[in-house]
Every structure is written in C-alpha cells, then in structure tokens.
Design a protein around this motif. Structure first.
Motif, PDB file in Angstrom:
ATOM      1  N   GLU A  47       0.841  -1.207   0.000  1.00  0.00           N
ATOM      2  CA  GLU A  47       0.000   0.000   0.000  1.00  0.00           C
ATOM      3  C   GLU A  47       0.865   1.241   0.000  1.00  0.00           C
ATOM      4  O   GLU A  47       0.584   2.223  -0.712  1.00  0.00           O
ATOM      5  CB  GLU A  47      -0.924  -0.026   1.219  1.00  0.00           C
ATOM      6  CG  GLU A  47      -2.037   1.006   1.201  1.00  0.00           C
ATOM      7  CD  GLU A  47      -1.644   2.311   1.848  1.00  0.00           C
ATOM      8  OE1 GLU A  47      -2.287   3.350   1.552  1.00  0.00           O
ATOM      9  OE2 GLU A  47      -0.686   2.303   2.643  1.00  0.00           O
ATOM     10  N   ARG A  48       1.931   1.227   0.773  1.00  0.00           N
ATOM     11  CA  ARG A  48       2.854   2.353   0.807  1.00  0.00           C
ATOM     12  C   ARG A  48       3.546   2.524  -0.540  1.00  0.00           C
ATOM     13  O   ARG A  48       3.718   3.651  -1.028  1.00  0.00           O
ATOM     14  CB  ARG A  48       3.894   2.123   1.909  1.00  0.00           C
ATOM     15  CG  ARG A  48       4.872   3.277   2.081  1.00  0.00           C
ATOM     16  CD  ARG A  48       4.145   4.551   2.423  1.00  0.00           C
ATOM     17  NE  ARG A  48       5.062   5.682   2.546  1.00  0.00           N
ATOM     18  CZ  ARG A  48       4.680   6.945   2.641  1.00  0.00           C
ATOM     19  NH1 ARG A  48       3.378   7.238   2.595  1.00  0.00           N
ATOM     20  NH2 ARG A  48       5.576   7.909   2.752  1.00  0.00           N
ATOM     21  N   LEU A  49       3.940   1.411  -1.163  1.00  0.00           N
ATOM     22  CA  LEU A  49       4.575   1.477  -2.474  1.00  0.00           C
ATOM     23  C   LEU A  49       3.616   2.050  -3.523  1.00  0.00           C
ATOM     24  O   LEU A  49       4.013   2.851  -4.376  1.00  0.00           O
ATOM     25  CB  LEU A  49       5.043   0.077  -2.884  1.00  0.00           C
ATOM     26  CG  LEU A  49       5.723  -0.033  -4.256  1.00  0.00           C
ATOM     27  CD1 LEU A  49       6.994   0.810  -4.293  1.00  0.00           C
ATOM     28  CD2 LEU A  49       6.037  -1.493  -4.588  1.00  0.00           C
ATOM     29  N   LEU A  53       4.020   5.477  -5.869  1.00  0.00           N
ATOM     30  CA  LEU A  53       3.996   5.418  -7.328  1.00  0.00           C
ATOM     31  C   LEU A  53       2.944   6.338  -7.941  1.00  0.00           C
ATOM     32  O   LEU A  53       2.880   6.465  -9.175  1.00  0.00           O
ATOM     33  CB  LEU A  53       3.733   3.981  -7.785  1.00  0.00           C
ATOM     34  CG  LEU A  53       4.858   2.972  -7.509  1.00  0.00           C
ATOM     35  CD1 LEU A  53       4.433   1.580  -7.930  1.00  0.00           C
ATOM     36  CD2 LEU A  53       6.138   3.388  -8.233  1.00  0.00           C
ATOM     37  N   ILE A  54       2.092   6.975  -7.106  1.00  0.00           N
ATOM     38  CA  ILE A  54       1.037   7.845  -7.649  1.00  0.00           C
ATOM     39  C   ILE A  54       1.652   9.019  -8.406  1.00  0.00           C
ATOM     40  O   ILE A  54       1.249   9.346  -9.532  1.00  0.00           O
ATOM     41  CB  ILE A  54       0.110   8.340  -6.519  1.00  0.00           C
ATOM     42  CG1 ILE A  54      -0.734   7.181  -5.994  1.00  0.00           C
ATOM     43  CG2 ILE A  54      -0.782   9.469  -7.015  1.00  0.00           C
ATOM     44  CD1 ILE A  54      -1.633   7.581  -4.843  1.00  0.00           C
ATOM     45  N   GLY A  55       2.657   9.687  -7.774  1.00  0.00           N
ATOM     46  CA  GLY A  55       3.280  10.852  -8.408  1.00  0.00           C
ATOM     47  C   GLY A  55       3.887  10.539  -9.757  1.00  0.00           C
ATOM     48  O   GLY A  55       3.556  11.193 -10.769  1.00  0.00           O
ATOM     49  N   LEU A  74     -10.017  10.285 -13.779  1.00  0.00           N
ATOM     50  CA  LEU A  74      -9.450   9.029 -13.281  1.00  0.00           C
ATOM     51  C   LEU A  74      -8.013   9.190 -12.807  1.00  0.00           C
ATOM     52  O   LEU A  74      -7.553   8.412 -11.951  1.00  0.00           O
ATOM     53  CB  LEU A  74      -9.508   7.967 -14.383  1.00  0.00           C
ATOM     54  CG  LEU A  74     -10.916   7.529 -14.810  1.00  0.00           C
ATOM     55  CD1 LEU A  74     -10.829   6.507 -15.939  1.00  0.00           C
ATOM     56  CD2 LEU A  74     -11.683   6.948 -13.626  1.00  0.00           C
ATOM     57  N   LEU A  75      -7.279  10.173 -13.331  1.00  0.00           N
ATOM     58  CA  LEU A  75      -5.894  10.387 -12.918  1.00  0.00           C
ATOM     59  C   LEU A  75      -5.777  11.453 -11.819  1.00  0.00           C
ATOM     60  O   LEU A  75      -4.679  11.893 -11.510  1.00  0.00           O
ATOM     61  CB  LEU A  75      -5.051  10.801 -14.130  1.00  0.00           C
ATOM     62  CG  LEU A  75      -4.869   9.711 -15.192  1.00  0.00           C
ATOM     63  CD1 LEU A  75      -4.093  10.241 -16.376  1.00  0.00           C
ATOM     64  CD2 LEU A  75      -4.163   8.497 -14.588  1.00  0.00           C
ATOM     65  N   LEU A  80      -6.828   8.342  -7.183  1.00  0.00           N
ATOM     66  CA  LEU A  80      -5.774   7.334  -7.092  1.00  0.00           C
ATOM     67  C   LEU A  80      -5.453   6.988  -5.647  1.00  0.00           C
ATOM     68  O   LEU A  80      -5.156   5.825  -5.325  1.00  0.00           O
ATOM     69  CB  LEU A  80      -4.514   7.844  -7.807  1.00  0.00           C
ATOM     70  CG  LEU A  80      -4.657   8.046  -9.325  1.00  0.00           C
ATOM     71  CD1 LEU A  80      -3.377   8.610  -9.901  1.00  0.00           C
ATOM     72  CD2 LEU A  80      -5.015   6.735 -10.016  1.00  0.00           C
ATOM     73  N   ARG A  81      -5.540   7.995  -4.756  1.00  0.00           N
ATOM     74  CA  ARG A  81      -5.247   7.712  -3.343  1.00  0.00           C
ATOM     75  C   ARG A  81      -6.295   6.766  -2.765  1.00  0.00           C
ATOM     76  O   ARG A  81      -5.954   5.866  -1.984  1.00  0.00           O
ATOM     77  CB  ARG A  81      -5.233   9.030  -2.560  1.00  0.00           C
ATOM     78  CG  ARG A  81      -4.910   8.848  -1.076  1.00  0.00           C
ATOM     79  CD  ARG A  81      -3.492   8.376  -0.895  1.00  0.00           C
ATOM     80  NE  ARG A  81      -3.193   8.056   0.489  1.00  0.00           N
ATOM     81  CZ  ARG A  81      -3.395   6.875   1.062  1.00  0.00           C
ATOM     82  NH1 ARG A  81      -3.880   5.874   0.329  1.00  0.00           N
ATOM     83  NH2 ARG A  81      -3.087   6.664   2.319  1.00  0.00           N
ATOM     84  N   ARG A  82      -7.543   6.958  -3.141  1.00  0.00           N
ATOM     85  CA  ARG A  82      -8.563   6.028  -2.643  1.00  0.00           C
ATOM     86  C   ARG A  82      -8.425   4.654  -3.297  1.00  0.00           C
ATOM     87  O   ARG A  82      -8.711   3.628  -2.675  1.00  0.00           O
ATOM     88  CB  ARG A  82      -9.957   6.594  -2.922  1.00  0.00           C
ATOM     89  CG  ARG A  82     -10.298   7.819  -2.088  1.00  0.00           C
ATOM     90  CD  ARG A  82     -11.774   8.140  -2.150  1.00  0.00           C
ATOM     91  NE  ARG A  82     -12.111   9.290  -1.316  1.00  0.00           N
ATOM     92  CZ  ARG A  82     -13.341   9.701  -1.064  1.00  0.00           C
ATOM     93  NH1 ARG A  82     -14.365   9.043  -1.595  1.00  0.00           N
ATOM     94  NH2 ARG A  82     -13.571  10.751  -0.295  1.00  0.00           N
ATOM     95  N   ALA A  83      -7.989   4.635  -4.563  1.00  0.00           N
ATOM     96  CA  ALA A  83      -7.819   3.348  -5.233  1.00  0.00           C
ATOM     97  C   ALA A  83      -6.698   2.531  -4.609  1.00  0.00           C
ATOM     98  O   ALA A  83      -6.747   1.285  -4.617  1.00  0.00           O
ATOM     99  CB  ALA A  83      -7.549   3.571  -6.722  1.00  0.00           C
TER     100      ALA A  83
END
Length: 453
Positions: A47-49, A53-55, A74-75, A80-83
């Motif tokens: 989850e941390r990884l 990787l979001i940025g 979507l981006l 993305l944080r909730r996904a």
C-alpha cells in the motif's frame, strides 16, 4: 492493642517460572500468527509502495490527463489515493489461503470481512469519480453541466452504487450469493417503493426535463404555485433550487415541475428582445375629429409629416368626390365628409415613434392597436420588443417611451383617463358654483361643501 500485620503472600516457584518452550515455531497457532503478521506487513508495504507510485504515474500519464474528460478525472490524485486502499485488502484476500495452520473457519470469516472492505473501498473510489465528474471545471461533463445539470445523474449514480455496495457487503459478510440478498429485498419491495417513491418520481421527472430540454441551470422560470420567479441555480435528483429576484431561494420538488405547469423565459433570453405590452387609457371624451387648423399644425411634426400630407391629400380628394356625388349642399355637411380623428393620428405617431426609437427591436413584431373601450377609457396598446433583455435597460426603455407619449398627448387634443381625486372633485365643484352664479357671487358654504342653516 497493636494492629496485626497481614501475613506475607507466598507463591509456588513453579508458578513464577514462565514456560517459553510452548512458544515453539512448530506450534500451529504460532505459525498462523506469524503468517498473519507477515501478510499484514506485506499488505502495508505494498500500500505504501502504491502511494509512492502515484506521483510518477500521474506525470507519466500527464498527456492523457491534459486531454480532459474522463481521463483527467481518473488520474486525479484523490481518486488514485482512494484506489490504493484496495491494494492491501486485495493482498489480504489472496494471501489468506497461503497462511499455514489457519483454520478454515477463521480463513472464511477473515476473507469475508476483507471482501466487504474491498467493496467499500471500491465504492468510495467511485463516489470520488462521480464527484469530480460534476465539479472538475474543464471536464466535458462540467462544461455540459453549465447549461444542463448532471447533478441529478450523479446523485442517482451514487444511490445505485450505494445500494449495490450494501447488498454485496451483506452478501460477503454472510457468505451468501448477492442474489439471495436481493431476493430478501424483493420481499420488502412494497416498503421500499413507499420509502423511495419521491426519489423514483423525481428521477423520472428529471429524465423528462432533460430529455425534452424543458429547463437548464441559469434559466429564468416562473412557478406561481411554489412562489418561484427567478433563475435556476441547481437541478438535483430530488429538488430544483430557484433564486428569486429578491435573492430568496425556493426549493421545488423535481416531480412537481412535471405534474404542474411553469413558465420558462429562455426563449425570450435567446431571442435578444423582450416584449413591451402596455396600454394607454385614453379619455373617451377627448376623442374628436381634427380641424383643418389642427391638421396644418400636426403636419409640422417630423415623424408624421409624410403621413399627414398623404392623409390631407386623401381627404381633399374624398371631399371633392362627395361634392360631385351629393351636390354642393349635402357635400359640405361635415358628417358626409371624410375627416381625420385625433386618436387615429396619434396612433400613427406612436407607430412612427417606435420605429424611430433606437431601443426598439426593428425585426420583431411592432404594432399599436386600439382595444375594446372600457369604463376606464379607450385602451391604446403598444406591442413591441426592446433590443435588449437586460432587466434594467428594458425598464428604462419602456419608461422613456411612455414618458414621451404621456407628455405629447395634449398636442393631439387627447387626455389620459384618470379617476377623479379629492382635488379634482373640489375643482369641479368650484366650477359648478361659478356657472350657477354668473355674477361671480358664490354661495356661502362650509368646508364640507354644505350651506350653513
């Protein structure tokens, strides 16, 4: 007598000695606990990884995000944080079957809870996507929403996602098929229909309003039954909000706009002109024929100079024809002659004045007509359109038109009808007294108009 001291407590030595031999890694429950701890650690690391990787993912897919529309939504970092919250529960759901010495009952219970959490996190992600579809300034959905509100569809989508989430979570926790849960809801269909009847009616009404393009955000509507007269500021699933011109806000159930009539002024706003429909009440006693001197005087008015010249020539020709037909005696009787009226000439002047007015729309209906006489006078109605829809400018143009017409009425020998006031009655009474006493000697009367004695 001295107090007796309590006796000291003594424990056997074998109780004070901990038996750590029971914590051997060969024990089944120890292996299960270690396996669960390792699985939780792996889930947390992944989850941390995923968060880290979001940025880079957003920067790599930046061209897709800049194109707008659904890609930008979507981006979004919030989506993305909730996904990423789905990643750890997915790892737990898959990895539980590989934990050694974990009893089938515990595995089933934990997997059901993890599955319910996974559904919840997916639903929260979808909720965020729906919110952004409505609120993202440069998305296609938001640009569409500027004229037609998609808030009702977003709310309906949230309702559907919410109901589906509840059904699937209950099915996951109970380890049953979602169809079985839905069958239970089917038995409660009558109750559900009663609870959600307004939502169902409002959604159907919203589809009709949207499909027929009956109303948009920003439209000026009038709903007399609800006391609404202003601009639509919000179209939701259950309600439509209208901000009246006095800045109050009226909330109307959406289904009422289908079951009851309302007026939409969008056609006026899109046409570029706003209608003036108002009448001057002419005093019937002031309507008369024009004399030759009055005709000569009115011919000097620029707006109707050509009209008066044409009518004067027509009158002369008509009189000459009457003289030949009826003879010199009957042909000179005014009743047998064609004559101009002051109200007809004034009507022609108003028509010419409106055509020459820069505030009146030249390409829309323009007419001046006489309506049926009433007890308040003879209505002379103006029917035309201004060349602006701005409220303040419209009222200014309309006021200027009637200011001028009221002031110029005496030039045509006409008067506006007005109910007599107290001052008018006193003036009429004084005139009657003078006429009843030609020598000017007025009878003595008190303030109420009664003779003393």
């Amino acid at each position: 007598m001295p107090a007796r001291r309590p006796a000291a407590l003594h424990f056997p030595e074998e109780i004070l000695v901990l038996d750590f031999s029971a914590l051997s890694s060969t024990q089944p429950w120890v292996q299960a606990a270690l396996g669960l701890a390792g699985l939780l650690l792996l889930a947390g690391l992944l989850e941390r990884l995923a968060c880290l990787l979001i940025g880079p993912a957003v920067r790599w897919l930046q061209p897709l995000a800049e194109s707008g529309g659904l890609g930008r939504v979507l981006l979004d970092r919030a989506v993305l944080r909730r996904a990423t919250l789905v990643v750890p529960v997915l790892v737990l759901h898959i990895g539980l079957r590989f934990v050694p010495e974990l009893s089938p009952l515990v595995t089933t219970v934990v997997q059901n809870v993890v599955a319910a959490l996974m559904v919840l996190f997916i639903a929260r992600t979808l909720f965020k996507v729906l919110d952004l579809l409505q609120r993202t300034p440069d998305s296609r959905a938001a640009s569409y929403a500027r004229s037609r509100s998609i808030k009702a569809y977003v709310q309906m989508g949230k309702l559907v996602v919410g109901v589906a989430t509840i059904v699937i979570m209950i099915a996951a926790l109970a380890d049953k098929s979602p169809l079985i849960v839905l069958s239970g809801f089917g038995a409660m269909s009558a109750v559900l229909m009663l609870v959600f009847q307004d939502i169902i009616k409002s959604f159907v009404a919203g589809l009709q309003i949207e499909g027929n393009d009956m109303m948009r955000v920003g439209d000026w509507i009038e709903v007399p039954q609800a006391g609404a007269d202003g601009a639509v500021i919000d179209i939701a699933l259950n309600t439509v909000k209208v901000q009246n011109w006095d800045k109050t806000i009226v909330t109307i159930p959406t289904w009422k706009l289908i079951s009851e009539s309302f007026r939409n002024w969008r056609g006026m706003q899109e046409s570029g002109g706003r209608r003036i429909k108002r009448a001057l009440m002419i005093d019937a006693d002031s309507i008369d024929f024009l004399s030759d001197e009055q005709i000569e005087r009115l011919r000097r008015i620029e707006l109707i100079a050509d009209y008066m010249q044409e009518k004067a020539n027509a009158v002369k020709i008509s009189r000459a024809m009457k003289l030949r037909e009826l003879g010199d005696v009957m042909g000179r009787v005014p009743t047998n002659q064609r004559r101009l009226t002051n109200i007809g000439t004034f009507r022609a002047y108003v028509q010419a004045y409106l055509k020459a007015n820069s505030g009146i729309h030249p390409d829309m209906t323009l007419m001046v007509r006489m309506l049926q006489p009433t007890a308040e006078g003879v209505p002379l109605e103006l029917y035309c359109f201004t060349n602006t829809i701005v409220w303040v400018d419209y009222e200014t143009i309309q006021s200027d038109v009637f200011d001028h017409l009221l002031a110029i009425l005496p030039e045509f020998g006409l008067r506006v009808f007005q109910n007599p006031s107290g001052a008018g009655l006193r003036a009429a009474l004084g005139e009657w007294r003078r006429e009843s006493k030609p020598d000017g000697a007025l009878p003595r009367v008190d303030e109420a108009g009664h003779r003393p004695g």
